[in-house]
Scaffold this active site. Structure first.
Site, PDB file in Angstrom:
ATOM      1  N   ASP A   1       0.869  -1.176   0.000  1.00  0.00           N
ATOM      2  CA  ASP A   1       0.000   0.000   0.000  1.00  0.00           C
ATOM      3  C   ASP A   1       0.908   1.228   0.000  1.00  0.00           C
ATOM      4  O   ASP A   1       1.565   1.521   0.999  1.00  0.00           O
ATOM      5  CB  ASP A   1      -0.892  -0.014   1.249  1.00  0.00           C
ATOM      6  CG  ASP A   1      -1.804   1.198   1.349  1.00  0.00           C
ATOM      7  OD1 ASP A   1      -1.683   2.125   0.505  1.00  0.00           O
ATOM      8  OD2 ASP A   1      -2.632   1.237   2.285  1.00  0.00           O
TER       9      ASP A   1
ATOM     10  N   SER B   1       0.385  12.510 -15.801  1.00  0.00           N
ATOM     11  CA  SER B   1      -0.719  12.279 -16.730  1.00  0.00           C
ATOM     12  C   SER B   1      -0.886  13.522 -17.587  1.00  0.00           C
ATOM     13  O   SER B   1      -0.443  14.619 -17.221  1.00  0.00           O
ATOM     14  CB  SER B   1      -2.009  12.017 -15.936  1.00  0.00           C
ATOM     15  OG  SER B   1      -3.161  12.186 -16.735  1.00  0.00           O
TER      16      SER B   1
ATOM     17  N   TYR C   1      -7.780  14.415  -9.212  1.00  0.00           N
ATOM     18  CA  TYR C   1      -6.763  13.694  -9.971  1.00  0.00           C
ATOM     19  C   TYR C   1      -5.770  14.662 -10.602  1.00  0.00           C
ATOM     20  O   TYR C   1      -4.542  14.467 -10.517  1.00  0.00           O
ATOM     21  CB  TYR C   1      -7.445  12.850 -11.051  1.00  0.00           C
ATOM     22  CG  TYR C   1      -6.509  11.987 -11.862  1.00  0.00           C
ATOM     23  CD1 TYR C   1      -6.032  10.789 -11.357  1.00  0.00           C
ATOM     24  CD2 TYR C   1      -6.124  12.371 -13.146  1.00  0.00           C
ATOM     25  CE1 TYR C   1      -5.185   9.979 -12.106  1.00  0.00           C
ATOM     26  CE2 TYR C   1      -5.278  11.572 -13.902  1.00  0.00           C
ATOM     27  CZ  TYR C   1      -4.819  10.376 -13.374  1.00  0.00           C
ATOM     28  OH  TYR C   1      -3.974   9.588 -14.125  1.00  0.00           O
TER      29      TYR C   1
ATOM     30  N   LYS D   1      -1.707  14.909  -9.781  1.00  0.00           N
ATOM     31  CA  LYS D   1      -0.701  14.688 -10.820  1.00  0.00           C
ATOM     32  C   LYS D   1       0.129  15.952 -11.072  1.00  0.00           C
ATOM     33  O   LYS D   1       1.334  15.869 -11.363  1.00  0.00           O
ATOM     34  CB  LYS D   1      -1.375  14.230 -12.114  1.00  0.00           C
ATOM     35  CG  LYS D   1      -1.978  12.836 -12.021  1.00  0.00           C
ATOM     36  CD  LYS D   1      -0.944  11.775 -11.682  1.00  0.00           C
ATOM     37  CE  LYS D   1      -1.486  10.365 -11.759  1.00  0.00           C
ATOM     38  NZ  LYS D   1      -0.482   9.341 -11.410  1.00  0.00           N
TER      39      LYS D   1
END
Length: 262
Positions: free
Chosen positions: A68, A148, A161, A165
């Site tokens: 994890d 990304s 998100y 990123k």
């Protein structure tokens, strides 16, 4: 040294998070093919084990461990165990990630944001810190972090998100500045749309909606196609290798030209 030798990872160790599926699996397989001993980790321990077994069946060396990446001490322990087993750590590939749940900013709840940020950013932070423990003394190493195209493109429902990123990018640049004097390189791979379990969950190749989505993404890129996992994995191989020995603090956008920031 010829160029093919420059891309060799023979006698090196690569630690890969998120290696159980998708982009992480492709990176692990490609680095093993280039000669590296690969430590395959994933929160899904069985998936990491399957990747390592696949690599072993091809005659390369790989080990696996459930991990994890949001658990700092677990990450540190896993990297220490890998170093104890192989005696070196040459490439740290922080790839594990999760997608957001589509919440728009007005409705974004703290729990959802914290979950996305913890995996996508803190996982990179903890992996990088664990790698520095060994790379600093060795005065060599490559830390390669996954970002990304979301760092360049804004879409509704992607705030958590995109923020995570984007944070990876500035973190990596700072890391490159701090670690460079120790011979450590830090770079980012920011892929365009690649169909994986993470980006397109629940859709198979025969799904009409999936095909329409792929076609739409292909039209965004001058190369008129979406990427595949190996398109991204080859960027990790390059950045881990001696071919990129003078490359640090950079964003490698493997996206078919979908974004071209100056």
């Amino acid at each position: 040294m010829n160029f093919s030798n420059a891309l060799s990872l023979a006698e090196r160790t690569a630690f890969v998070t998120g290696a159980g599926a998708g982009l992480g699996r492709s990176v692990a397989r490609l680095m093993a093919g280039a000669g590296a001993c690969v430590v395959c980790t994933d929160i899904d321990a069985d998936a990491a084990k399957a990747t390592a077994a696949e690599i072993g069946a091809q005659g390369a060396t790989a080990y696996s461990q459930g991990l994890d990446v949001t658990d700092r001490e677990a990450v540190r322990a896993a990297v220490r165990a890998a170093y104890a087993r192989t005696g070196r750590l040459d490439a740290m590939c922080n790839i594990a990630g999760v997608a957001g749940d589509g919440q728009q900013v007005a409705d974004l709840d703290e729990e959802s944001f914290d979950r996305v940020f913890a995996v996508n950013f803190k996982g990179v932070l903890f992996g990088s810190q664990a790698a520095l423990e060994f790379m600093t003394g060795a005065k060599r190493g490559a830390i390669i972090n996954m970002a990304s195209s979301a760092i360049d493109l804004a879409f509704p429902g992607t705030a958590s998100y995109s923020v995570a990123k984007s944070a990876v990018v500035m973190f990596t640049k700072t890391l490159a500045a701090e670690a460079g004097p120790f011979g450590i390189r830090a770079n980012v791979v920011a892929p365009g749309f690649v169909p994986t379990r993470l980006s397109m969950p629940g859709n198979d190749d025969g799904d009409a909606a999936r095909q329409a989505c792929l076609a739409a993404w292909a039209q965004r890129a001058p190369l008129r196609r979406v990427g595949d996992a190996d398109d991204v994995a080859h960027q990790f191989l390059y950045l881990a290798s001696d071919a990129a020995s003078f490359v640090t603090g950079q964003i490698l956008r493997a996206n078919g030209g979908a974004t071209m920031p100056w």
